[in-house]
Design a protein around this motif. Structure first.
Motif, PDB file in Angstrom:
ATOM      1  N   ARG A  12       0.870  -1.177   0.000  1.00  0.00           N
ATOM      2  CA  ARG A  12       0.000   0.000   0.000  1.00  0.00           C
ATOM      3  C   ARG A  12       0.905   1.224   0.000  1.00  0.00           C
ATOM      4  NH1 ARG A  12      -3.339   0.299   5.185  1.00  0.00           N
ATOM      5  NH2 ARG A  12      -1.628   1.532   5.976  1.00  0.00           N
ATOM      6  N   LEU A  14       0.896   5.819  -0.415  1.00  0.00           N
ATOM      7  CA  LEU A  14       0.186   7.086  -0.524  1.00  0.00           C
ATOM      8  C   LEU A  14       0.748   7.800  -1.744  1.00  0.00           C
ATOM      9  CD1 LEU A  14       0.159   8.203   3.214  1.00  0.00           C
ATOM     10  CD2 LEU A  14      -1.710   7.189   1.901  1.00  0.00           C
ATOM     11  N   GLU A  26      -4.673   6.970  -0.903  1.00  0.00           N
ATOM     12  CA  GLU A  26      -4.303   5.584  -0.634  1.00  0.00           C
ATOM     13  C   GLU A  26      -4.411   4.745  -1.903  1.00  0.00           C
ATOM     14  OE1 GLU A  26      -4.948   4.010   3.718  1.00  0.00           O
ATOM     15  OE2 GLU A  26      -6.850   4.593   2.782  1.00  0.00           O
ATOM     16  N   TYR A 120      -9.390   0.513  -1.300  1.00  0.00           N
ATOM     17  CA  TYR A 120      -8.496   1.583  -1.741  1.00  0.00           C
ATOM     18  C   TYR A 120      -9.036   2.224  -3.017  1.00  0.00           C
ATOM     19  CZ  TYR A 120      -5.557  -0.782   1.589  1.00  0.00           C
ATOM     20  OH  TYR A 120      -5.083  -1.352   2.737  1.00  0.00           O
ATOM     21  N   ASN A 142       3.671   2.217   2.524  1.00  0.00           N
ATOM     22  CA  ASN A 142       3.925   3.664   2.538  1.00  0.00           C
ATOM     23  C   ASN A 142       5.408   4.015   2.501  1.00  0.00           C
ATOM     24  OD1 ASN A 142       1.133   4.042   2.640  1.00  0.00           O
ATOM     25  ND2 ASN A 142       1.131   4.024   4.858  1.00  0.00           N
TER      26      ASN A 142
END
Length: 158
Positions: A12, A14, A26, A120, A142
């Protein structure tokens, strides 16, 4: 022979979309998807009088920081067959957009679909990962924004 450095992405991340004034969106990194995707609603074509058709969408949900609910228009778009996560082929509109990772801009195709039932709002697919020379560590997340935060902290130290 010098090989380009590969950056690591977590499962994941940003991401930022500078053209849409969106930061910290996200995104799920999905090596199983070829094309990246972004959540949109109210996707339709309008044909202003005497003008070529334009694609009109509401990007993200109004509750997302930076998403003001105002429709965006795109004069350049395509309609493509995209295989969804359940294996079903769907016709979706696709746009080119710039996404930022590790402080660098990458232009990629994004299919537009209603992802409100997904966790997401953005999916980063293989075509983007390949061009950015990224590898994915599914145990992390991230990494791009953490890298930028550390770089900023180093620059601001006395």
């Amino acid at each position: 022979m010098n090989r380009p450095v590969k950056r690591i992405l977590g499962r994941r991340e940003l991401v930022d979309f500078p053209a849409f004034a969106l930061v910290g969106v996200e995104a799920k990194v999905d090596t199983g998807a070829y094309t990246s995707a972004i959540h949109c609603t109210n996707i339709h074509i309008e044909t202003p009088a005497g003008q070529p058709p334009v694609l009109v969408v509401n990007l993200l949900d109004p509750g997302h920081v930076g998403a003001d609910g105002c429709p965006l228009t795109f004069s350049e778009f395509a309609l493509r067959d995209i295989r969804s996560s359940n294996g079903e082929v769907q016709e979706r509109y696709v746009i080119r957009a710039v996404v930022q990772l590790y402080g660098k801009a990458f232009e990629a195709d994004f299919s537009l679909s209603d992802r409100s039932d997904m966790k997401y709002p953005v999916l980063l697919g293989r075509s983007l990962l390949r061009q950015g020379r990224f590898v994915v560590d599914v145990a992390r997340r991230n990494l791009s924004c953490k890298f930028l935060a550390r770089a900023t902290a180093r620059r601001t130290r006395p």
